[in-house]
Design an enzyme around this catalytic site. Structure first.
Site, PDB file in Angstrom:
ATOM      1  N   TYR A  61      40.350 -83.462  83.440  1.00  0.00           N
ATOM      2  CA  TYR A  61      41.806 -83.591  83.344  1.00  0.00           C
ATOM      3  C   TYR A  61      42.455 -82.718  84.419  1.00  0.00           C
ATOM      4  O   TYR A  61      42.456 -81.488  84.338  1.00  0.00           O
ATOM      5  CB  TYR A  61      42.319 -83.146  81.971  1.00  0.00           C
ATOM      6  CG  TYR A  61      41.894 -84.010  80.803  1.00  0.00           C
ATOM      7  CD1 TYR A  61      41.325 -85.270  80.986  1.00  0.00           C
ATOM      8  CD2 TYR A  61      42.068 -83.567  79.493  1.00  0.00           C
ATOM      9  CE1 TYR A  61      40.941 -86.054  79.913  1.00  0.00           C
ATOM     10  CE2 TYR A  61      41.703 -84.354  78.408  1.00  0.00           C
ATOM     11  CZ  TYR A  61      41.126 -85.590  78.629  1.00  0.00           C
ATOM     12  OH  TYR A  61      40.756 -86.356  77.552  1.00  0.00           O
ATOM     13  N   SER A 207      46.474 -91.867  70.207  1.00  0.00           N
ATOM     14  CA  SER A 207      46.970 -92.111  68.847  1.00  0.00           C
ATOM     15  C   SER A 207      48.365 -92.742  68.819  1.00  0.00           C
ATOM     16  O   SER A 207      48.741 -93.368  67.825  1.00  0.00           O
ATOM     17  CB  SER A 207      46.986 -90.803  68.057  1.00  0.00           C
ATOM     18  OG  SER A 207      45.705 -90.215  68.037  1.00  0.00           O
TER      19      SER A 207
END
Length: 321
Positions: A61, A207
């Site tokens: 990341y 999510s």
């Protein structure tokens, strides 16, 4: 300080862990629009204050930036946090490939420890299979790292363990993770099967469907070139998939008045928590206000009628009904 009220007992670590986790992909400050390091650090502190202690990052990341910023934010607060990071993705000469070799694992864990500013990682996760290294070898090396004290537990992401012959509990193996939301139930049967066979905690990433379930975006939304969602590979925001997702959002907006002071994001997160009880929902965070909003998904349940209808709508969206 507000005490978190909904937990799972996380395998191997034997700790009560918040059912909402802090997703640190935006902390890499690449591909998610504008970010501010000061705001990111404040968000980490706001999470801890509310009892959200599970921080999920990866060495890839921002090519290490996410781990570095998280370590900076947790300085003096390390014992209040559970750090989960990942390895297995290599980027060299602008080429992306996967590497699960023993040499790469050891190189990766040492660099992650350095960037995070810690001498142990709570949960070390295999990000992707390289389809060369047998998974037994990878898990054995992770067990060695656990024995050395560099990691406390390990997990896998984006991997169906049963496909690789893992159908029983493995010492040190605590979790597995797939993209999962009302916008993406593609791996649902795999999730249930792996939990039943191995007793692992499930971590849902994406999510909120990369944000489409928040209700902020519609068919007219245009993302800047620095936002990865502008690319059609992020199907939640393009074409027929976008139209299907917006129908889910419209239904959540219609039922929102039944849930006092709740938001669309909270409904979407709550659906995951109700659907898979032994789970932690990860959501990408950029600012403190998002922590406060996500916290509101805890401590209540969707009505049976609304839960069933959301299952039906998302089944249709995925074509799995």
């Amino acid at each position: 300080m507000i005490v978190h009220s909904e937990y799972v007992n996380f395998p191997v670590l034997d700790l009560k862990v918040s059912r909402i986790g802090f997703g640190c992909c935006p902390m890499g400050q690449y591909g998610w629009g504008a970010t501010d390091e000061h705001e990111l650090i404040k968000a980490v502190h706001a999470a801890i204050d509310r009892g959200i202690t599970f921080f999920d990052t990866a060495d890839v990341y921002g090519l290490g930036v996410s781990e570095f910023v998280l370590g900076k934010a947790l300085k003096g607060k390390r014992e209040s946090a559970i750090i989960a990071t990942k390895f297995g993705v290599r980027i060299e000469n602008d080429q992306i490939f996967f590497d699960n070799s023993k040499k790469w694992i050891n190189r990766s864990v040492n660099k992650s420890l350095s960037r995070l500013g810690t001498d142990y990682i709570d949960l070390y996760q295999l990000h992707y299979m390289d389809n060369k290294t047998p998974i037994d070898e990878t898990l054995s090396e992770l067990q060695s790292l656990r024995n050395s004290g560099k990691i406390r537990a390990f997990g896998v992401t984006n991997i169906d363990l049963s496909d690789h012959g893992i159908t029983q509990p493995v010492d040190g193996l605590a979790s597995f993770s797939f993209e999962y939301s009302l916008a993406n139930r593609m791996f649902e049967t795999v999730v249930y099967a792996n939990q039943e066979k191995s007793g692992l905690c499930f971590l849902s990433w994406g999510s909120l469907g990369q944000g489409i379930l928040c209700g902020k975006y519609d068919s007219a939304t245009e993302f800047s070139e620095i936002d990865r969602r502008s690319r059609e590979v992020y199907i939640n925001f393009h074409g027929q998939k976008l139209a299907q997702n917006l129908r889910i959002v419209d239904y959540m907006r219609n039922i929102l008045p039944y849930y006092k002071d709740k938001t669309l994001s909270q409904l979407a997160i709550r659906w995951i928590l109700d659907q898979i009880p032994f789970s932690i929902a990860l959501t990408g965070i950029k600012r403190p206000a998002q922590i406060k909003k996500n916290f509101g998904a805890l401590g209540w349940r969707l009505s049976e009628e609304h839960y069933v209808k959301l299952c039906e709508l998302s089944n249709v969206a995925e074509g799995i009904g």
